[in-house]
Design a protein around this motif. Structure first.
Motif, PDB file in Angstrom:
ATOM      1  N   ASP A  13       0.323  15.182  12.410  1.00 31.95           N
ATOM      2  CA  ASP A  13       1.243  14.835  13.592  1.00 31.95           C
ATOM      3  C   ASP A  13       0.972  15.994  14.891  1.00 31.95           C
ATOM      4  O   ASP A  13       2.022  15.970  15.647  1.00 31.95           O
ATOM      5  CB  ASP A  13       2.571  14.751  13.186  1.00 31.95           C
ATOM      6  CG  ASP A  13       3.147  16.035  12.689  1.00 31.95           C
ATOM      7  OD1 ASP A  13       2.430  16.895  12.480  1.00 31.95           O
ATOM      8  OD2 ASP A  13       4.411  16.104  12.538  1.00 31.95           O
ATOM      9  N   CYS A  14       0.009  16.635  14.713  1.00 30.99           N
ATOM     10  CA  CYS A  14      -0.194  17.773  15.669  1.00 30.99           C
ATOM     11  C   CYS A  14      -0.353  17.252  17.096  1.00 30.99           C
ATOM     12  O   CYS A  14      -1.305  16.144  17.374  1.00 30.99           O
ATOM     13  CB  CYS A  14      -1.289  18.745  15.448  1.00 30.99           C
ATOM     14  SG  CYS A  14      -1.588  20.001  16.864  1.00 30.99           S
ATOM     15  N   PRO A  15       0.437  17.761  18.135  1.00 34.16           N
ATOM     16  CA  PRO A  15       0.328  17.052  19.544  1.00 34.16           C
ATOM     17  C   PRO A  15      -0.969  17.446  20.336  1.00 34.16           C
ATOM     18  O   PRO A  15      -1.204  16.948  21.256  1.00 34.16           O
ATOM     19  CB  PRO A  15       1.603  17.353  20.180  1.00 34.16           C
ATOM     20  CG  PRO A  15       2.169  18.710  19.480  1.00 34.16           C
ATOM     21  CD  PRO A  15       1.723  18.507  18.060  1.00 34.16           C
ATOM     22  N   ILE A  16      -1.429  18.396  19.541  1.00 32.70           N
ATOM     23  CA  ILE A  16      -2.557  19.030  20.597  1.00 32.70           C
ATOM     24  C   ILE A  16      -4.064  18.399  19.916  1.00 32.70           C
ATOM     25  O   ILE A  16      -4.910  18.046  20.581  1.00 32.70           O
ATOM     26  CB  ILE A  16      -2.737  20.684  20.501  1.00 32.70           C
ATOM     27  CG1 ILE A  16      -1.473  21.120  21.040  1.00 32.70           C
ATOM     28  CG2 ILE A  16      -3.834  21.094  21.088  1.00 32.70           C
ATOM     29  CD1 ILE A  16      -1.106  20.744  22.343  1.00 32.70           C
ATOM     30  N   CYS A  17      -4.172  18.508  18.418  1.00 31.31           N
ATOM     31  CA  CYS A  17      -5.348  18.021  18.094  1.00 31.31           C
ATOM     32  C   CYS A  17      -5.641  16.948  17.196  1.00 31.31           C
ATOM     33  O   CYS A  17      -6.454  16.701  16.597  1.00 31.31           O
ATOM     34  CB  CYS A  17      -6.083  19.638  17.160  1.00 31.31           C
ATOM     35  SG  CYS A  17      -5.263  19.429  15.602  1.00 31.31           S
ATOM     36  N   ALA A  18      -4.239  16.184  17.067  1.00 27.12           N
ATOM     37  CA  ALA A  18      -4.574  14.959  16.125  1.00 27.12           C
ATOM     38  C   ALA A  18      -5.274  14.052  16.281  1.00 27.12           C
ATOM     39  O   ALA A  18      -5.850  13.386  15.518  1.00 27.12           O
ATOM     40  CB  ALA A  18      -3.131  14.464  16.144  1.00 27.12           C
ATOM     41  N   PRO A  63      -7.608  23.318  11.629  1.00 26.89           N
ATOM     42  CA  PRO A  63      -6.297  23.417  12.305  1.00 26.89           C
ATOM     43  C   PRO A  63      -6.452  23.993  13.662  1.00 26.89           C
ATOM     44  O   PRO A  63      -7.306  25.016  13.733  1.00 26.89           O
ATOM     45  CB  PRO A  63      -5.451  24.124  11.269  1.00 26.89           C
ATOM     46  CG  PRO A  63      -5.966  24.377  10.073  1.00 26.89           C
ATOM     47  CD  PRO A  63      -7.607  24.026  10.357  1.00 26.89           C
ATOM     48  N   CYS A  64      -5.522  23.752  14.523  1.00 24.74           N
ATOM     49  CA  CYS A  64      -5.315  24.580  15.840  1.00 24.74           C
ATOM     50  C   CYS A  64      -4.507  25.344  15.658  1.00 24.74           C
ATOM     51  O   CYS A  64      -3.576  25.349  14.846  1.00 24.74           O
ATOM     52  CB  CYS A  64      -5.538  23.632  16.989  1.00 24.74           C
ATOM     53  SG  CYS A  64      -4.050  22.791  17.297  1.00 24.74           S
ATOM     54  N   LEU A  65      -4.052  26.118  16.857  1.00 20.23           N
ATOM     55  CA  LEU A  65      -2.934  27.072  16.792  1.00 20.23           C
ATOM     56  C   LEU A  65      -1.559  26.391  16.647  1.00 20.23           C
ATOM     57  O   LEU A  65      -0.687  26.779  16.127  1.00 20.23           O
ATOM     58  CB  LEU A  65      -2.960  28.119  18.096  1.00 20.23           C
ATOM     59  CG  LEU A  65      -1.874  29.240  18.040  1.00 20.23           C
ATOM     60  CD1 LEU A  65      -2.493  30.058  17.160  1.00 20.23           C
ATOM     61  CD2 LEU A  65      -1.678  29.662  19.608  1.00 20.23           C
ATOM     62  N   SER A  66      -1.368  25.130  17.168  1.00 16.41           N
ATOM     63  CA  SER A  66      -0.434  24.472  17.013  1.00 16.41           C
ATOM     64  C   SER A  66      -0.014  23.804  15.736  1.00 16.41           C
ATOM     65  O   SER A  66       1.173  23.415  15.377  1.00 16.41           O
ATOM     66  CB  SER A  66      -0.008  23.045  18.356  1.00 16.41           C
ATOM     67  OG  SER A  66      -0.191  23.883  19.343  1.00 16.41           O
ATOM     68  N   CYS A  67      -1.248  23.527  15.101  1.00 19.72           N
ATOM     69  CA  CYS A  67      -1.067  22.928  13.501  1.00 19.72           C
ATOM     70  C   CYS A  67      -0.518  24.496  12.779  1.00 19.72           C
ATOM     71  O   CYS A  67       0.388  24.192  11.796  1.00 19.72           O
ATOM     72  CB  CYS A  67      -2.273  22.761  13.029  1.00 19.72           C
ATOM     73  SG  CYS A  67      -3.164  21.461  13.506  1.00 19.72           S
ATOM     74  N   ILE A  68      -0.966  25.570  13.115  1.00 22.86           N
ATOM     75  CA  ILE A  68      -0.327  26.740  12.649  1.00 22.86           C
ATOM     76  C   ILE A  68       1.085  26.993  12.793  1.00 22.86           C
ATOM     77  O   ILE A  68       1.900  27.401  11.919  1.00 22.86           O
ATOM     78  CB  ILE A  68      -1.330  27.966  12.804  1.00 22.86           C
ATOM     79  CG1 ILE A  68      -2.778  27.645  12.348  1.00 22.86           C
ATOM     80  CG2 ILE A  68      -0.713  29.150  12.002  1.00 22.86           C
ATOM     81  CD1 ILE A  68      -3.892  28.748  12.885  1.00 22.86           C
TER      82      ILE A  68
END
Ligand code: ZN
Lengths: 94, 257
Positions: free
Chosen positions: B244-249, B174-179
């Motif tokens: 659906d993470c906009p940063i790492c999906a 996960p990236c920070l935007s997933c968290i």
């Protein structure tokens, strides 16, 4: 049935305790459990856990028995007796 | 690492001897540290202590970002800031302290904090990134740049006597935007902190960087360490990617180790 709730960091301060126990009807879901717990809690705790629309704040990380539960699944995540809900608020102190 | 390995001098062998005794580090591990570059965003109680330990360990190049001047209220935890530097730029105090400790380390500084405007260029200078900013918009800018460039990112943060740590490997974890899919609305820049608490999570973050560079051990990837120093509970919790993470999906796990 009884489930445990554990709060960390700012949530522990706002809740006034790190640990709580709630008595729920069988097959309650996670969202209902937190709604019941906060019904008698301060507005500040409710605001930190729930959006205006009544969904869970996405920036609070929620675990049940140390497994992550996405905030949008809180209303379908059915709890069992003895479950432990852990709530981690966002922290960014550097 | 982007830089090729070079031999150690006798002075370097003498300086790093005790850490090269770590069986799976040795001289080769030290050469990897010497060839490596690390960005640390903000040099407060957490980031400054990460930078201090990385300089001590002989990281080849540190890229450091921190704005503002030293204030009295910095000094309970920001170990790179000194009383004689009150009112003068923090980044100068930090550079001076790090060079006093280890003049072998190449240091690049910017007197700005990390932002969407400078994140990509700063991340582009290094192999590994350490995020210790006190504001989520800075952390999100760094996350976006690190994921975009597929650089490992050590996330460390604290509040009161609590701290958390995770290592983000773009495409794998996960990236920070997933968290944190939303900008946390309740976080405030001022927070209760003892230097011993920020220093504790900083030391662990520095170990994560050393592990990533030398290849020893296993980074805390896909898990979050949550530490409560009031109770001395340390828990390692699994965290999940968001499809659906906009940063790492769209990032798959090819480039990173
Ligand atoms: Zn993500």
């Amino acid at each position: 049935m009884k489930v445990a709730i554990q709060f960390e960091a700012q949530l522990r301060q706002v809740a006034g305790t790190g640990n709580a126990e709630i008595d729920l009807p069988e097959s309650s879901n996670l969202l209902a459990a937190l709604e019941q717990f906060t019904s008698s809690a301060s507005n500040e705790l409710r605001d930190r856990l729930f959006t205006q629309e009544g969904t869970l704040q996405a920036s609070v990380i929620v675990f049940v028995n140390d497994q992550p539960v996405p905030s949008q699944s809180a209303n379908v995540h059915v709890l069992n007796a003895g479950d432990m809900i852990l709530l981690l608020p966002p922290i960014s102190g550097g | 690492m982007t830089k090729s390995l070079s031999d150690l001098s006798d002075a370097e062998r003498a300086r790093y001897e005790w850490q090269m005794w770590t069986p799976d580090v040795g001289e080769l591990g030290q050469q990897k540290l010497k060839a490596a570059s690390v960005l640390v965003s903000r040099l407060g109680g957490v980031g400054g202590t990460v930078a201090y330990y990385l300089a001590a360990a002989g990281i080849g190049k540190l890229v450091l970002a921190h704005a503002g001047n030293v204030k009295p209220s910095d000094l309970n935890r920001q170990l790179l800031m000194t009383t004689d530097w009150l009112g003068k730029p923090r980044i100068e105090s930090a550079e001076r302290r790090l060079q006093q400790l280890n003049p072998n380390v190449e240091i690049h500084t910017t007197g700005e904090n990390l932002s969407e405007g400078n994140a990509a260029a700063l991340v582009g200078e290094v192999d590994v990134v350490v995020d210790a900013a006190p504001l989520f918009d800075e952390r999100f800018a760094m996350n976006r740049a690190a994921v975009g460039q597929e650089k490992p990112l050590v996330e460390c943060a604290m509040y009161d006597l609590d701290a958390q740590l995770t290592t983000i490997i773009p495409g794998q974890t996960p990236c920070l935007s997933c968290i944190y899919p939303d900008d946390p609305p309740t976080w405030k820049r001022e927070f209760p902190v003892f230097g011993a608490v920020s220093g504790m999570v900083a030391a662990m973050a520095a170990v994560e960087v050393i592990k990533l560079i030398t290849g020893i051990g296993e980074p805390i990837a896909g898990k979050m360490l949550w530490v409560n120093l009031r109770t001395m509970d340390f828990r390692k919790l699994p965290i999940a990617r968001r499809s659906d993470c906009p940063i790492c999906a769209g990032v798959n796990d090819s480039a990173c180790r």
